[in-house]
Structures are given as C-alpha cells and as structure tokens.
Design a protein around this motif. Structure first.
Motif, PDB file in Angstrom:
ATOM      1  N   HIS A  61       0.872  -1.189   0.000  1.00 13.47           N
ATOM      2  CA  HIS A  61       0.000   0.000   0.000  1.00 13.47           C
ATOM      3  C   HIS A  61       0.902   1.230   0.000  1.00 13.47           C
ATOM      4  CE1 HIS A  61      -3.994  -1.868   1.220  1.00 13.47           C
ATOM      5  NE2 HIS A  61      -3.152  -2.895   1.225  1.00 13.47           N
ATOM      6  N   HIS A  93      -2.967   1.215  -4.444  1.00  8.88           N
ATOM      7  CA  HIS A  93      -3.110   2.677  -4.500  1.00  8.88           C
ATOM      8  C   HIS A  93      -1.743   3.365  -4.615  1.00  8.88           C
ATOM      9  CE1 HIS A  93      -2.483   2.961  -0.093  1.00  8.88           C
ATOM     10  NE2 HIS A  93      -3.538   2.237   0.123  1.00  8.88           N
ATOM     11  N   ASP A 157     -10.123  -0.287  -0.695  1.00  5.19           N
ATOM     12  CA  ASP A 157      -9.211  -0.027   0.419  1.00  5.19           C
ATOM     13  C   ASP A 157      -9.922  -0.092   1.761  1.00  5.19           C
ATOM     14  OD1 ASP A 157      -6.319   0.333   0.589  1.00  5.19           O
ATOM     15  OD2 ASP A 157      -6.781   2.068   1.808  1.00  5.19           O
TER      16      ASP A 157
HETATM   17 ZN   LIG Z   1      -4.378   0.960   1.573  1.00  4.16          ZN
END
Ligand SMILES: [Zn+2]
Length: 256
Positions: A61, A93, A157
């Motif tokens: 991430h 992301h 997420d």
């Molecule tokens: Zn994340």
C-alpha cells in the motif's frame, strides 16, 4: 451512506500516513516533514527478497511518491535475489504516481490497483496536509491506464474507507470526493474502464482471472444484478444505482 466511527478515525489518520518527495504543506512533526515510511528500507528489502525466493506475491500500500520510490527500490532488490516478473507484485493505491515510476514498474511487470475511495474519503484531510496540488494528483487513474503495461485493478481499500464498489466506480468516473468536491478531473476515466478495473482487473491482480471478473461459461457465477447500467446512466447517477439481487455460485443469496 454515513461513515462509521472507524471511517471517521481512518479519515483523520489516513491522510497523515504517507511519505513524500517534498515536505507537507502543514507538517505537524518537524522531525518528519515529508512523512515517513512504515518499514525501514532494510526490513522492506529483506522481506521482499525472501518473498521473491519463495515465489510469493507481494502487494504494498503506497501513500506518496516517496513511498512508491521505496517500494520500487525494495522490489528491484528482491528481483536481484529471484526474478519477480510474472508474480504480479502489486502497488496498491499508487498514490501520487510520477512519470518516472512507470519504467521501473513495467520492467518488473508490476500491477497497480486503484483505490479511488481512499481519495474520496480523505481528500479534505489530504488538502490540509500535503496541499491542494498534490491532492488533485493522488490516484491518477487515467495515468494508470495509459502507462501500466498490465491490467489495472480497482478496490475499496476497506476498512479505511466504505466497502462499496459502486462508490469507487462512481468516484472514478466523476472524481467526486467527500467534502472536497471534484479532485483532479483530468484523471477521470470512463464507466466501462472503471467497471473493467473493478472486475477483470482485480481478478487478474489476484491470479483469479480464469474464475472471476466476467460472466462466461466455466467461471464462478458470483455476481450482482443492478437496477441500471453504469455505462448508460449519467456519471453522477452511478452512485444511486441499487443492487437488486446478489448471486453466489449461481444461487440468489440476496434480493432487494
Ligand atoms: Zn491501503
């Protein structure tokens, strides 16, 4: 569509967790004006090298351009230990992706999974901490699609953000955010592109494209029936589309 207490807490925390090439607009920690990585470079490199030797898939991430730099450096050193191309290592992301990241990412065959709800949920806080210019350029979706040589996935997420795939698709198409209006209109994508990210793209990222991600013979019949076609309605109306039925293995498990 109210945010839970967890989402509120995530909203406060999330936008301050990141690592950037340039200092925050309003750094509240003078010792870490660019934020800081969640793992030291040596720990990250050791973990990734071991995962590469074992043939594991790794996803990181990444919040901030410097966090992407750190992940790429660790992935490249792991690739020296054992080649990772084909293992679909993932930049989850890839927030504040820069042009110079793509040659490195593509050489390793990396996947990027967009998590637009993160920008949707945290945009207001991001504007305060990293400034409006960088906030607009978080989650540059059309850049992901034009620069990545691999399928692009889409996710929520969750639990930092609400687990609502249609919210992610709607925000991907409109770039609307919670409390900060449209952010980075140049990075919006079409509804069909967003749907593909959230279905086949994510299935590919999980090595499940032979079972999931599209409706065809031989695949799992896990699907939803919507009351409107996201590719036909006005972009703004995607948010209001209702799920009228959910099927798991071809059996109806939910009916509105
Ligand atoms: Zn994340």
């Amino acid at each position: 569509m109210g945010a839970s207490a967890g989402h509120q807490a995530g909203r406060r925390r999330g936008c301050r967790a990141g690592y950037y090439r340039e200092p925050f607009a309003f750094a509240d920690d003078p010792n870490s004006p660019r934020g800081k990585p969640a793992a030291s470079p040596s720990n990250l490199a050791a973990f990734c090298a071991e995962a590469a030797r074992l043939g594991w898939q790794v996803g990181a991430h990444c919040v901030g351009d410097a966090a992407i730099d750190a992940a790429l450096t660790a992935f490249e050193s792991a690739d020296q230990a054992a080649p990772i191309r084909g293992l679909r290592w993932t930049l989850i992301h890839m927030m504040l992706a820069r042009e110079d990241h793509w040659a490195r990412a593509n050489r390793l065959g990396l996947i990027v999974t967009a998590q637009q709800p993160l920008l949707y949920t945290l945009a207001e806080g991001f504007r305060k901490y990293i400034g409006p210019e960088r906030t607009r350029n978080l989650e540059p979706l059309s850049m992901y699609l034009s620069r990545s040589e691999q399928p692009v996935g889409g996710g929520s997420d969750s639990p930092v953000t609400p687990f609502q795939p249609l919210l992610g698709i709607w925000s991907s198409v409109t770039r609307q955010t919670h409390g900060a209006g449209v952010q980075g209109a140049d990075w919006k994508i079409g509804a069909e592109q967003a749907l593909r990210m959230y279905t086949l793209g994510s299935a590919y990222a999980a090595f499940e494209e032979d079972r999931k991600g599209s409706i065809m013979p031989g695949k799992l019949a896990d699907m939803v029936v919507l009351d409107a076609d996201p590719c036909q309605v006005e972009p703004e109306a995607i948010r209001d589309i209702r799920v009228v039925a959910t099927l798991v293995g071809g059996k109806v498990v939910h009916e509105a």
